[in-house]
Design an enzyme around this catalytic site. Structure first.
Site, short mmCIF file in Angstrom:
data_model
loop_
_atom_site.label_atom_id
_atom_site.label_comp_id
_atom_site.label_asym_id
_atom_site.label_seq_id
_atom_site.Cartn_x
_atom_site.Cartn_y
_atom_site.Cartn_z
N ARG A 1 0.84 -1.60 0.05
CA ARG A 1 0.56 0.15 0.15
C ARG A 1 0.54 0.84 0.27
NH1 ARG A 1 -1.68 2.18 3.77
NH2 ARG A 1 -1.91 0.88 5.28
N TYR B 1 -13.62 12.19 -19.99
CA TYR B 1 -13.82 10.66 -18.86
C TYR B 1 -15.20 11.22 -18.10
CZ TYR B 1 -13.94 6.16 -17.65
OH TYR B 1 -14.03 4.93 -17.61
N ASP C 1 -5.28 14.45 -18.30
CA ASP C 1 -5.67 12.89 -19.06
C ASP C 1 -5.03 12.34 -20.50
OD1 ASP C 1 -6.32 10.12 -19.59
OD2 ASP C 1 -8.03 10.43 -18.12
N LYS D 1 -5.97 0.06 -20.30
CA LYS D 1 -5.89 0.92 -21.61
C LYS D 1 -4.85 0.40 -22.18
CE LYS D 1 -10.00 2.23 -20.30
NZ LYS D 1 -10.12 3.98 -19.91
#
Ligand SMILES: *Cc1c(COP(=O)(O)O)cnc(C)c1O
Length: 390
Positions: free
Chosen positions: A48, A102, A174, A199
């Site tokens: 983490r 998006y 982005d 993607k």
């Protein structure tokens, strides 16, 4: 950077790789431990904390790919987006974002930011002037996405980076649709680059991941928030993502070429009304795209001329009607029925998304096979329509 930058395929294959000192294997060993020694060690490792050997190695690859100093790997693109925005926005701050974002990013801002007391403005107009007009005294971040989804609009990266410097804002982009193969925003002065690695980086429609690349200082800031929110990527998926990225340059270049040819084929077709692709001369921002992109990407959209897009999709044999994008397989979807289904028809019209619009994620298949599939589906759809009229 003093050292000459290596080419994209070299970086994809090698940047950040871990040496297998024990057995001299050719690929990065995978360290699956969630438990590491904490005494007498330099780094207290825990997945983490984004600092296991594989997480650190892949972050180095990401930084190299985007010409940044450092990076973090997240469990999804949205984890990268949310952690990046919230690391730089506090109660009472304001962010300017472009309107065509998006869907998940728009939802994050509209549904969550009020809770945090963060103000926001969306600009529909993508000119630098329009962004500048929205900047207030409490503005801290300017956020863009180019090419955008689904109409492939282009935002001037250098102009936005310049604005951010002028008003001492953090600029974020982005960069998912372009991938690092086609566009490196840090070279134009952008501060923070975000990707949904689900993607083009993953590229095989089988990994959910995200990444953010920036300066050491900015990444440190994002890390301090992200370790509390928890959104790192597990090591096995990190390792798979490293493997996927090795072929990203090859895949994306093939997708660029296919998409360019498909865009040209569709544009001259009598049953196609309009094609949106930054590589076409007819795209209103083709010149800007040429200035900031090395390739025009594998995404395009088109509108059919009086034909039902739902019927057309049913006749496709090779190209799959499917959500998501950027895999090696070609996929297609109707934004009005999927990503933008929650908007009213008027709202969709306002952002230029017609009901007959189709978003096409072009894969690596042979161009001739893709053309044949579209050609036969268009003809079958036309025949259907004629039958109905008779
Ligand atoms: C998919 C996508 C995201 C979100 O990524 P997830 O991995 O699904 O969380 C963000 N931005 C763009 C442009 C995307 O296509």
């Amino acid at each position: 950077m003093n050292k000459k930058q290596q080419g994209i395929n070299t970086l994809c294959a090698h940047a950040g790789e871990l040496a297998d000192k024990e057995f001299k294997g050719a690929v990065s060993p995978l360290y699956m431990s969630t438990s590491y020694a904490f005494e007498d060690v330099e780094v207290k490792r825990y997945p983490r904390y984004f600092n296991t050997p594989n997480q650190v190695a892949l972050a180095q690859k990401m930084a190299a790919l985007e010409h940044g100093e450092a990076a973090l790997i997240f469990g999804s693109g949205m984890a990268a987006v949310s952690n990046s925005l919230l690391a730089f926005l506090h109660k009472g701050d304001h962010v300017v974002l472009q309107k065509t974002l998006y869907g998940g990013t728009s939802n994050l801002v509209v549904e969550e930011f009020k809770k945090f007391g963060i103000e926001f403005t969306f600009t529909k107009d993508l000119t630098p002037k329009a962004f500048e007009k929205e900047i207030r005294k409490n503005t801290k971040v300017i956020y863009i996405e180019t090419p955008s989804n689904p109409l492939l609009t282009i935002t001037d990266i250098e102009a936005v980076a310049h604005l951010a410097k002028k008003y001492a804002l953090v600029s974020m982009i982005d960069n998912t649709f372009a991938s690092p193969v086609n566009q490196n925003p840090i070279d134009f002065g952008i501060d923070v680059v975000i990707h949904s690695a689900t993607k083009y980086m993953g590229g095989h429609s089988d990994i959910l991941a995200g990444t953010v690349i920036s300066s050491e200082e900015n990444i440190d800031k994002i890390f301090h928030l992200a370790k509390n929110f928890g959104g790192s990527l597990s090591d096995y998926t990190v390792w798979l993502l490293e493997r996927s990225i090795k072929t990203m340059g090859l895949r994306v270049k093939a997708q660029n070429e296919n998409a360019g040819k498909m865009a040209e084929f569709l544009e001259q077709h009598e049953l196609v009304e309009k094609v949106y692709y930054p590589g076409l001369k007819s795209h209103p921002d083709h010149e800007l795209a040429k200035k900031q992109m090395k390739g025009f990407g594998g995404m395009l959209s088109f509108e059919l001329n009086d034909l039902d897009s739902g019927v057309f999709m049913k006749y496709l044999k090779l190209i799959k009607p499917s959500m998501s994008l950027a895999g090696v397989e070609s996929t297609i979807l109707s934004p009005a029925k999927t990503s933008h289904a929650l908007l009213s028809p008027e709202e969709r019209k306002e952002v230029g998304i017609k009901d007959g619009l189709l978003r096409f994620s072009v894969g690596i298949e042979e161009t001739e096979d893709l053309i044949e599939d579209i050609q036969q589906a268009l003809e079958e759809t036309r025949k259907d329509m004629l039958d109905v009229r008779i």
